[in-house]
Motif scaffolding. Structure first.
Motif, PDB file in Angstrom:
ATOM      1  N   LEU A 176     -37.048  -3.868 -78.188  1.00 30.04           N
ATOM      2  CA  LEU A 176     -36.609  -2.562 -78.887  1.00 30.04           C
ATOM      3  C   LEU A 176     -36.181  -1.609 -77.954  1.00 30.04           C
ATOM      4  CD1 LEU A 176     -39.014  -2.546 -82.053  1.00 30.04           C
ATOM      5  CD2 LEU A 176     -36.533  -3.269 -81.928  1.00 30.04           C
ATOM      6  N   TYR A 177     -37.031  -1.311 -76.962  1.00 23.63           N
ATOM      7  CA  TYR A 177     -36.749  -0.191 -75.930  1.00 23.63           C
ATOM      8  C   TYR A 177     -35.545  -0.655 -75.244  1.00 23.63           C
ATOM      9  CZ  TYR A 177     -41.356   1.803 -76.756  1.00 23.63           C
ATOM     10  OH  TYR A 177     -42.497   2.235 -77.627  1.00 23.63           O
ATOM     11  N   ARG A 178     -35.310  -2.010 -74.739  1.00 21.75           N
ATOM     12  CA  ARG A 178     -34.309  -2.224 -74.199  1.00 21.75           C
ATOM     13  C   ARG A 178     -32.953  -2.395 -75.040  1.00 21.75           C
ATOM     14  NH1 ARG A 178     -36.314  -6.622 -72.704  1.00 21.75           N
ATOM     15  NH2 ARG A 178     -35.462  -8.160 -73.794  1.00 21.75           N
ATOM     16  N   LEU A 179     -33.030  -2.606 -76.263  1.00 20.93           N
ATOM     17  CA  LEU A 179     -31.839  -2.480 -77.153  1.00 20.93           C
ATOM     18  C   LEU A 179     -31.346  -0.817 -77.142  1.00 20.93           C
ATOM     19  CD1 LEU A 179     -32.249  -4.277 -80.360  1.00 20.93           C
ATOM     20  CD2 LEU A 179     -30.429  -4.693 -78.470  1.00 20.93           C
ATOM     21  N   ALA A 180     -32.379  -0.095 -77.053  1.00 17.94           N
ATOM     22  CA  ALA A 180     -32.062   1.504 -76.838  1.00 17.94           C
ATOM     23  C   ALA A 180     -31.358   1.879 -75.668  1.00 17.94           C
ATOM     24  CB  ALA A 180     -33.382   2.315 -76.983  1.00 17.94           C
ATOM     25  N   THR A 181     -31.814   1.490 -74.414  1.00 18.08           N
ATOM     26  CA  THR A 181     -31.247   1.774 -73.235  1.00 18.08           C
ATOM     27  C   THR A 181     -29.691   0.960 -73.111  1.00 18.08           C
ATOM     28  OG1 THR A 181     -32.453   0.226 -72.232  1.00 18.08           O
ATOM     29  CG2 THR A 181     -33.305   2.343 -72.094  1.00 18.08           C
ATOM     30  N   LEU A 182     -29.833  -0.222 -73.743  1.00 16.92           N
ATOM     31  CA  LEU A 182     -28.397  -1.027 -73.377  1.00 16.92           C
ATOM     32  C   LEU A 182     -27.173  -0.230 -74.219  1.00 16.92           C
ATOM     33  CD1 LEU A 182     -29.607  -4.587 -73.642  1.00 16.92           C
ATOM     34  CD2 LEU A 182     -28.429  -3.288 -71.702  1.00 16.92           C
ATOM     35  N   THR A 183     -27.668   0.288 -75.340  1.00 11.91           N
ATOM     36  CA  THR A 183     -26.617   1.344 -76.246  1.00 11.91           C
ATOM     37  C   THR A 183     -26.616   2.721 -75.706  1.00 11.91           C
ATOM     38  OG1 THR A 183     -28.476   1.458 -77.930  1.00 11.91           O
ATOM     39  CG2 THR A 183     -26.936  -0.421 -78.265  1.00 11.91           C
ATOM     40  N   GLY A 184     -27.057   3.121 -74.636  1.00  8.96           N
ATOM     41  CA  GLY A 184     -27.119   4.387 -74.232  1.00  8.96           C
ATOM     42  C   GLY A 184     -27.945   5.492 -74.784  1.00  8.96           C
ATOM     43  N   LYS A 185     -29.039   4.936 -75.314  1.00  5.25           N
ATOM     44  CA  LYS A 185     -30.246   5.887 -75.908  1.00  5.25           C
ATOM     45  C   LYS A 185     -31.372   5.838 -75.288  1.00  5.25           C
ATOM     46  CE  LYS A 185     -27.879   5.154 -80.422  1.00  5.25           C
ATOM     47  NZ  LYS A 185     -28.022   4.725 -81.759  1.00  5.25           N
ATOM     48  N   PRO A 186     -32.220   6.872 -75.369  1.00  8.79           N
ATOM     49  CA  PRO A 186     -33.656   7.020 -74.937  1.00  8.79           C
ATOM     50  C   PRO A 186     -34.412   5.971 -75.606  1.00  8.79           C
ATOM     51  CG  PRO A 186     -32.921   9.056 -75.413  1.00  8.79           C
ATOM     52  CD  PRO A 186     -32.035   8.104 -75.887  1.00  8.79           C
ATOM     53  N   PRO A 187     -35.347   5.322 -74.981  1.00  9.82           N
ATOM     54  CA  PRO A 187     -36.324   4.225 -75.710  1.00  9.82           C
ATOM     55  C   PRO A 187     -36.805   4.682 -77.070  1.00  9.82           C
ATOM     56  CG  PRO A 187     -36.820   4.356 -73.531  1.00  9.82           C
ATOM     57  CD  PRO A 187     -35.982   5.661 -73.627  1.00  9.82           C
ATOM     58  N   ALA A 188     -37.036   5.947 -77.269  1.00 12.85           N
ATOM     59  CA  ALA A 188     -37.743   6.574 -78.391  1.00 12.85           C
ATOM     60  C   ALA A 188     -36.591   6.342 -79.699  1.00 12.85           C
ATOM     61  CB  ALA A 188     -38.041   8.114 -78.284  1.00 12.85           C
ATOM     62  N   GLU A 189     -35.409   6.270 -79.298  1.00 13.07           N
ATOM     63  CA  GLU A 189     -34.360   6.141 -80.633  1.00 13.07           C
ATOM     64  C   GLU A 189     -33.901   4.647 -80.631  1.00 13.07           C
ATOM     65  OE1 GLU A 189     -30.984   8.705 -79.746  1.00 13.07           O
ATOM     66  OE2 GLU A 189     -32.235  10.335 -78.990  1.00 13.07           O
ATOM     67  N   PHE A 190     -34.964   3.886 -80.348  1.00 16.28           N
ATOM     68  CA  PHE A 190     -34.589   2.341 -80.595  1.00 16.28           C
ATOM     69  C   PHE A 190     -34.306   2.114 -81.938  1.00 16.28           C
ATOM     70  CE2 PHE A 190     -39.123   2.851 -81.747  1.00 16.28           C
ATOM     71  CZ  PHE A 190     -39.302   2.091 -82.781  1.00 16.28           C
ATOM     72  N   PRO A 191     -33.298   1.111 -82.259  1.00 18.25           N
ATOM     73  CA  PRO A 191     -33.038   0.815 -83.558  1.00 18.25           C
ATOM     74  C   PRO A 191     -34.015   0.437 -84.657  1.00 18.25           C
ATOM     75  CG  PRO A 191     -32.295  -0.868 -82.250  1.00 18.25           C
ATOM     76  CD  PRO A 191     -32.912   0.131 -81.363  1.00 18.25           C
ATOM     77  N   LYS A 192     -34.090   1.188 -85.428  1.00 12.52           N
ATOM     78  CA  LYS A 192     -35.467   0.889 -86.489  1.00 12.52           C
ATOM     79  C   LYS A 192     -35.219  -0.229 -87.306  1.00 12.52           C
ATOM     80  CE  LYS A 192     -37.470   4.895 -85.009  1.00 12.52           C
ATOM     81  NZ  LYS A 192     -36.481   5.343 -84.028  1.00 12.52           N
ATOM     82  N   ALA A 193     -33.905  -0.336 -87.638  1.00 13.36           N
ATOM     83  CA  ALA A 193     -33.688  -1.529 -88.528  1.00 13.36           C
ATOM     84  C   ALA A 193     -34.221  -2.887 -87.775  1.00 13.36           C
ATOM     85  CB  ALA A 193     -32.181  -1.696 -88.849  1.00 13.36           C
ATOM     86  N   VAL A 194     -34.111  -3.030 -86.608  1.00 10.53           N
ATOM     87  CA  VAL A 194     -34.311  -4.276 -85.833  1.00 10.53           C
ATOM     88  C   VAL A 194     -36.032  -4.432 -85.929  1.00 10.53           C
ATOM     89  CG1 VAL A 194     -33.953  -5.516 -83.649  1.00 10.53           C
ATOM     90  CG2 VAL A 194     -32.205  -4.147 -84.562  1.00 10.53           C
ATOM     91  N   GLU A 195     -36.475  -3.306 -85.813  1.00  9.20           N
ATOM     92  CA  GLU A 195     -38.110  -3.274 -85.718  1.00  9.20           C
ATOM     93  C   GLU A 195     -38.790  -4.449 -86.995  1.00  9.20           C
ATOM     94  OE1 GLU A 195     -41.819  -0.238 -85.167  1.00  9.20           O
ATOM     95  OE2 GLU A 195     -40.027   0.220 -86.196  1.00  9.20           O
ATOM     96  N   ALA A 196     -38.022  -4.284 -88.204  1.00  2.00           N
ATOM     97  CA  ALA A 196     -38.771  -5.145 -89.193  1.00  2.00           C
ATOM     98  C   ALA A 196     -38.225  -6.597 -89.066  1.00  2.00           C
ATOM     99  CB  ALA A 196     -38.209  -4.435 -90.462  1.00  2.00           C
ATOM    100  N   CYS A 197     -37.141  -6.982 -88.191  1.00  2.00           N
ATOM    101  CA  CYS A 197     -36.352  -8.249 -88.272  1.00  2.00           C
ATOM    102  C   CYS A 197     -37.585  -9.389 -87.793  1.00  2.00           C
ATOM    103  CB  CYS A 197     -35.326  -8.351 -87.193  1.00  2.00           C
ATOM    104  SG  CYS A 197     -34.500  -9.805 -87.111  1.00  2.00           S
ATOM    105  N   VAL A 198     -37.783 -10.448 -88.570  1.00  2.00           N
ATOM    106  CA  VAL A 198     -38.612 -11.470 -88.529  1.00  2.00           C
ATOM    107  C   VAL A 198     -38.030 -12.720 -88.309  1.00  2.00           C
ATOM    108  CG1 VAL A 198     -40.754 -10.250 -89.239  1.00  2.00           C
ATOM    109  CG2 VAL A 198     -39.131 -11.620 -90.967  1.00  2.00           C
ATOM    110  N   THR A 199     -36.344 -12.523 -88.508  1.00  2.00           N
ATOM    111  CA  THR A 199     -35.887 -13.945 -88.439  1.00  2.00           C
ATOM    112  C   THR A 199     -34.846 -14.007 -87.211  1.00  2.00           C
ATOM    113  OG1 THR A 199     -35.997 -14.345 -90.743  1.00  2.00           O
ATOM    114  CG2 THR A 199     -34.284 -15.430 -89.607  1.00  2.00           C
ATOM    115  N   PRO A 200     -34.803 -14.701 -86.080  1.00  2.00           N
ATOM    116  CA  PRO A 200     -33.927 -14.502 -85.060  1.00  2.00           C
ATOM    117  C   PRO A 200     -32.589 -15.024 -85.566  1.00  2.00           C
ATOM    118  CG  PRO A 200     -35.461 -16.431 -84.589  1.00  2.00           C
ATOM    119  CD  PRO A 200     -36.094 -15.568 -85.942  1.00  2.00           C
TER     120      PRO A 200
END
Length: 472
Positions: free
Chosen positions: A251-275
């Motif tokens: 999640l932290y890596r997703l945030a930085t890849l999209t130009g955001k600080p780690p604290a702004e990681f995408p909350k929708a992905v945190e609940a994802c349980v199906t790849p």
């Protein structure tokens, strides 16, 4: 030299320059690995039913039909910091190419000055001092550097090849960003899935521990059974932090890849349980399409073109440099500026030539060696592109077979667990037999979850090897 002769000389030099360019004219070498028939044909791993030889789509991540993934990739391609660096490098390379284009041709300059001064009488061979006067000078100069043997042309070719290589580097960064975002998204969802499976195992072990404790209390079990049940529960709980940490890192890596600080990681992905998983075979094309599409191959080819052009730049140092010029102006008393007596004009020609020595010839050999090295790098990039693709295809095919086997094992473990539970309920089997069947099922589900994660990662790795995603 009178003006007519000077103009005739200029015309002759221009005509000579138009048909003389030293150094080799670039074309991809016939012996380059790019031209090998085995590099242009179908992939060895394309026989798998999981892939097809259709062209790779530009936005390959859209094949997952996942709106969250699509939005994350698009955001990464707009805001990623590595892309900003690559875009700035491209802008600089294009500016350098523009400077190289402007190095020759006509140059126009103008000057004007005025001063209140007394000139030295002796410089005019006068013994008496001159009066203080208002003096002025104004003029225009036009010069033309004759590209006698194509030095400026080769320098421009090299600069434009560098700009093309920078464009390919930007495209390569886009490929990497798209794949990195997809990979981080897959890892976050996959670890969420494995965490859910591990949590179910913990819940199962907790229930089994309670049942075992009651059986021991009723005299139907031993202390060893209770200790073993507790150890299994502790072992299952120990796996949870690993999946939680990996998911948070993704999640932290997703945030930085999209130009955001780690604290702004995408909350929708945190609940994802199906790849995400593809429901259709992956389009892979063939070797010829791969080598045309991969930006790193294009970058290496453009670097080779620039190195070839620099041989001509070095060779041109063996020949004279010629500049033609013309100027006109007015010099004298400020009050007389523009009057016939103060006006002046002239035609000039400058030929400069340093007799070639070992230094100039060494620079030619350096440029030739640089071109040889660029060709070797080009061949290496081509071979690496083919190897990465074949390796990814092979890994994907084998992991799919492993996934199928693990699915069969999980199904058999589920059947065995159901049978053991029914036998226990009918009083025909001890509880611990059912406990073993449940542990086997939990292990099979964990192994299958890990396999699902690996297959999802293999798909992204294959798309990365195929080099798609930079086309905008």
């Amino acid at each position: 030299m009178n003006p007519v002769r000077a103009l005739a000389l200029a015309g002759s030099l221009l005509a000579l320059a138009a048909c003389t360019t030293v150094g080799p004219n670039y074309k991809p070498p016939d012996e380059a690995k790019l031209n090998a028939p085995t590099a242009q044909g179908a992939f060895l791993g394309a026989q798998s039913a999981a892939v097809r030889q259709d062209p790779v789509p530009a936005g390959w991540w859209k094949l997952y039909d996942d709106a969250v993934l699509n939005a994350l990739v698009e955001e990464g391609l707009k805001a990623n910091t590595d892309l900003r660096v690559a875009a700035a490098n491209l802008a600089r390379a294009r500016a350098v190419a523009g400077e190289a284009d402007d190095a020759g041709g006509f140059k126009v300059g103008a000057s004007a000055s005025a001063m209140h001064a007394r000139e030295s009488g002796e410089q005019f061979l006068l013994s008496e001092p001159l009066p203080v006067e208002n003096l002025a000078d104004a003029g225009v100069k036009v010069s033309y550097q004759v590209d006698l043997v194509g030095r400026l042309k080769r320098a421009s070719e090299a600069a434009h090849a560098d700009a093309d290589a920078s464009q390919a580097a930007l495209d390569l960064a886009r490929v990497s960003v798209a794949a990195d975002v997809a990979r981080a998204y897959v890892e976050a969802c996959a670890n969420g899935h494995e965490l859910a499976v591990a949590q179910r195992t913990v819940d199962l072990q907790s229930r089994n521990l309670e049942v075992t404790r009651r059986l021991v209390g009723a005299g139907k079990g031993t202390a060893v059974d209770l200790t073993r049940a507790q150890a299994l529960l502790d072992q299952s709980r120990a796996a949870l932090p690993t999946f939680q940490s990996r998911r948070r890192a993704a999640l932290y890596r997703l945030a930085t890849l999209t130009g955001k600080p780690p604290a702004e990681f995408p909350k929708a992905v945190e609940a994802c349980v199906t790849p995400p998983a593809l429901k259709r075979p992956i389009p892979v094309g063939d070797g010829a399409a791969l080598l045309k599409r991969r930006p790193d191959v294009r970058q290496a080819e453009r670097t080779l073109a620039g190195a070839t052009a620099r041989i001509g730049v070095a060779t041109a140092a063996l020949y004279p440099s010629i500049t033609l010029g013309a100027g006109a102006g007015s010099t004298g008393l400020l009050a007389d500026i523009g009057q016939p007596a103060a006006n002046r004009w002239g035609l000039t020609s400058l030929i400069s030539w340093t007799l070639p020595g070992e230094g100039e010839r060494s620079r030619i050999r350096q440029a030739e060696a640089g071109a040889d090295a660029a060709l070797a790098r080009f061949d290496g990039v081509v071979l690496t592109a083919l190897r990465e693709t074949e390796t990814s295809l092979d890994a994907y095919a084998h992991d799919l077979r492993r996934q199928a086997a693990l699915k069969a094992a999980r199904d058999q473990a589920a059947l065995a667990e159901d049978q053991a539970r029914r036998l226990y309920q009918a009083g025909r089997s001890p509880y611990l037999a059912g406990l073993d069947a449940q542990r086997t099922l939990a292990g099979a589900e964990a192994a299958l979850a890990a396999s699902d994660s690996q297959v999802a990662a293999d798909q992204v790795n294959l798309f990365l090897a195929l080099g798609g995603g930079w086309e905008r």
